[in-house]
Motif scaffolding. Structure first.
Motif, PDB file in Angstrom:
ATOM      1  N   THR A  57       0.781  -1.323   0.151  1.00  0.00           N
ATOM      2  CA  THR A  57      -0.139   0.118   0.111  1.00  0.00           C
ATOM      3  C   THR A  57       0.908   1.291  -0.037  1.00  0.00           C
ATOM      4  O   THR A  57       0.582   2.282  -0.715  1.00  0.00           O
ATOM      5  N   TRP A  58       1.964   1.367   0.673  1.00  0.00           N
ATOM      6  CA  TRP A  58       2.816   2.435   0.714  1.00  0.00           C
ATOM      7  C   TRP A  58       3.348   2.714  -0.660  1.00  0.00           C
ATOM      8  O   TRP A  58       3.832   3.921  -0.778  1.00  0.00           O
ATOM      9  N   ARG A  59       3.397   1.853  -1.269  1.00  0.00           N
ATOM     10  CA  ARG A  59       4.258   1.761  -2.888  1.00  0.00           C
ATOM     11  C   ARG A  59       3.145   2.143  -3.905  1.00  0.00           C
ATOM     12  O   ARG A  59       3.675   3.194  -4.917  1.00  0.00           O
ATOM     13  N   THR A  60       1.774   1.682  -3.741  1.00  0.00           N
ATOM     14  CA  THR A  60       0.856   1.960  -4.646  1.00  0.00           C
ATOM     15  C   THR A  60      -0.034   3.059  -4.518  1.00  0.00           C
ATOM     16  O   THR A  60      -1.059   3.366  -5.348  1.00  0.00           O
ATOM     17  N   GLN A  61      -0.356   3.386  -3.259  1.00  0.00           N
ATOM     18  CA  GLN A  61      -1.354   4.397  -2.846  1.00  0.00           C
ATOM     19  C   GLN A  61      -0.884   5.621  -2.202  1.00  0.00           C
ATOM     20  O   GLN A  61      -1.728   6.156  -1.406  1.00  0.00           O
ATOM     21  N   ARG A  62       0.215   6.092  -2.408  1.00  0.00           N
ATOM     22  CA  ARG A  62       0.905   7.168  -1.643  1.00  0.00           C
ATOM     23  C   ARG A  62       1.166   8.418  -2.997  1.00  0.00           C
ATOM     24  O   ARG A  62       2.033   7.848  -3.675  1.00  0.00           O
ATOM     25  N   TRP A  63       0.977   9.552  -2.476  1.00  0.00           N
ATOM     26  CA  TRP A  63       1.561  10.399  -3.481  1.00  0.00           C
ATOM     27  C   TRP A  63       2.830  10.740  -3.162  1.00  0.00           C
ATOM     28  O   TRP A  63       3.473  10.320  -2.244  1.00  0.00           O
TER      29      TRP A  63
END
Length: 447
Positions: A57-63
């Motif tokens: 999630t930190w790689r794919t859902q953060r700006w």
């Protein structure tokens, strides 16, 4: 066959279905890795299954510019860092990778079903089946983006994205941007867009805020010392607050408010209520939303003040909170997107979780059913199969220990004096950090 990944090597290992593991951890984010490290320290045989990469999630859902909103001293698990630093998302992912190098993580290994068995649990994953005495659910409750139905009523010319897919101002065409939601994501993204010279309208709602400093210390330091973050839902005056959005707290040790966002140049309005092609409606709740946030900050300050008095502490008087300085507000209650130059919408409207892979007996309204620290177990199970010991996982600091009687060889002993290293691991543990947000999300700026 499955892949066991580390920073230095890749090893392929087959499943051995006949082996009964002590524990399977589902999810290799911060909570899952914290659980794995704690289990490793205690010599518990386990494996961590991750649907994508470590910290997916930190790689794919953060700006790109996102930073943690709590400082380095609160995140010792992520390794050495300056006390008052605020790590960016990419650095968090890198540090999770380093943590995972010492854990038995299997990446690209999504779990498709969890079933109860007489001797423990059957975990079905894309690479096969595993048997375990204990399962730790660390998949998180906020990783499925929620976009309200109103989005489908916007004209095709409007570029839309959820905060999970937003990366930087340059990806949004035109100049004007409508940001829907004023909690953590909405506030930070609005600030970034303003800094990039974009015209920003923010549809707000009632979200609490936390003052950065109070009585000579960072507010977070006070709250940690007071045990604020160690409270359990059943001990709260109003347990429903655990489902509310987290109070607004921005990185950098500064206070934030809707007033400060308006002073920075944003048009702050009430909640988004209607969409009819180019026309959108906004309610008149902006004054109430500001009052709600300021009242929340006042309650935090009072909690600290009361503790100072009760413990006879010497602390300087309260300083003025710059975030409450007045701002000129001219909130619109309707917008014509074309006429007002709005070309993009960013939906900062929260997330839900996906627990469809859990046995229905373990869920309540599609989320893990829990009672206090213990998950609710199917009533038809024999008493000895119900939880006898639960690892309480903390991502903020090392797990509290518990004394385990051992024989001369260091093996755990059961209450009868025999060797039984498995007797204490017969449960399923949910360590998702927050309950799943219902639709519509409080703080989303959508009615």
């Amino acid at each position: 066959m499955v892949e066991h990944r580390s920073l230095t090597r890749t090893v392929r290992r087959p499943y051995v279905a006949s082996v009964l593991l002590d524990c399977v951890v589902v999810g290799a984010g911060p909570a899952g890795l914290a659980a794995s490290l704690a289990l490793t320290q205690r010599g518990v045989d386990h494996v961590v299954l991750e649907r994508g990469r470590v910290g997916h999630t930190w790689r794919t859902q953060r700006w790109d510019s996102l930073r943690l909103n709590n400082p380095g001293w609160m995140n010792p698990m992520l390794g050495p860092q300056p006390r008052d630093t605020y790590l960016c998302a990419s650095e968090v992912a890198r540090r999770l990778d380093r943590l995972a190098a010492g854990c038995p993580v299997r990446e690209s290994e999504a779990v498709t079903r969890l079933h109860r068995r007489q001797d423990g649990w059957l975990v079905r994953a894309v690479g096969g089946e595993l048997r375990a005495r204990t399962v730790v659910i660390a998949t998180g409750g906020e990783n499925v983006p929620h976009t309200p139905d109103l989005a489908s009523r916007l004209p095709e010319r409007i570029a839309q994205c959820h905060a999970a897919n937003y990366r930087a101002p340059a990806q949004l065409p035109g100049n004007g941007v409508l940001v829907v939601g004023s909690a953590q994501s909405g506030y930070q993204i609005a600030e970034e867009l303003l800094a990039a010279g974009r015209r920003v309208v923010v549809a707000t709602s009632a979200v609490g805020r936390a003052p950065a400093q109070h009585r000579g210390r960072p507010t977070l330091e006070w709250l940690v010392d007071l045990g604020f973050f160690d409270q359990r839902p059943e001990g709260l005056p109003d347990p429903s607050v655990v489902r509310a959005p987290q109070p607004l707290l921005v990185p950098g040790g500064r206070s934030a408010s809707l007033q400060s966002l308006a002073r920075a140049g944003a048009v702050v309005a009430g909640r988004l209520t209607t969409v009819d092609n180019e026309r959108i409606g906004l309610d008149a709740s902006i004054a109430a939303n500001i009052e709600f946030a300021d009242a929340f900050a006042d309650r935090i300050r009072k909690t600290i003040d009361d503790a100072i008095v009760a413990n006879g502490l010497d602390a300087p008087p309260s300083a003025l909170d710059d975030a409450v300085a007045p701002a000129d507000l001219h909130p619109p209650q309707a917008l014509d997107l074309r006429a007002d130059g709005i070309d993009s919408v960013v939906w900062c409207t929260g997330y839900t979780g996906n627990f469809s892979w859990l046995d229905p007996a373990l869920t309540d309204a599609a989320v893990p059913a829990t009672s206090s620290a213990f998950p609710r177990m199917p009533q038809q199970l024999p008493a000895q199969s119900r939880p006898t010991w639960v690892v309480k996982v903390r991502t903020r600091r090392t797990l509290p220990g518990r004394h385990v009687p051992r024989d001369r060889r260091g093996r755990a002993r059961n209450e009868r004096g025999g060797n039984d290293r498995h007797a204490r691991y017969r449960s399923v543990v949910n360590v998702t950090t927050r309950p799943s947000i219902r639709t519509p999300e409080p703080g989303s700026g959508v009615a």
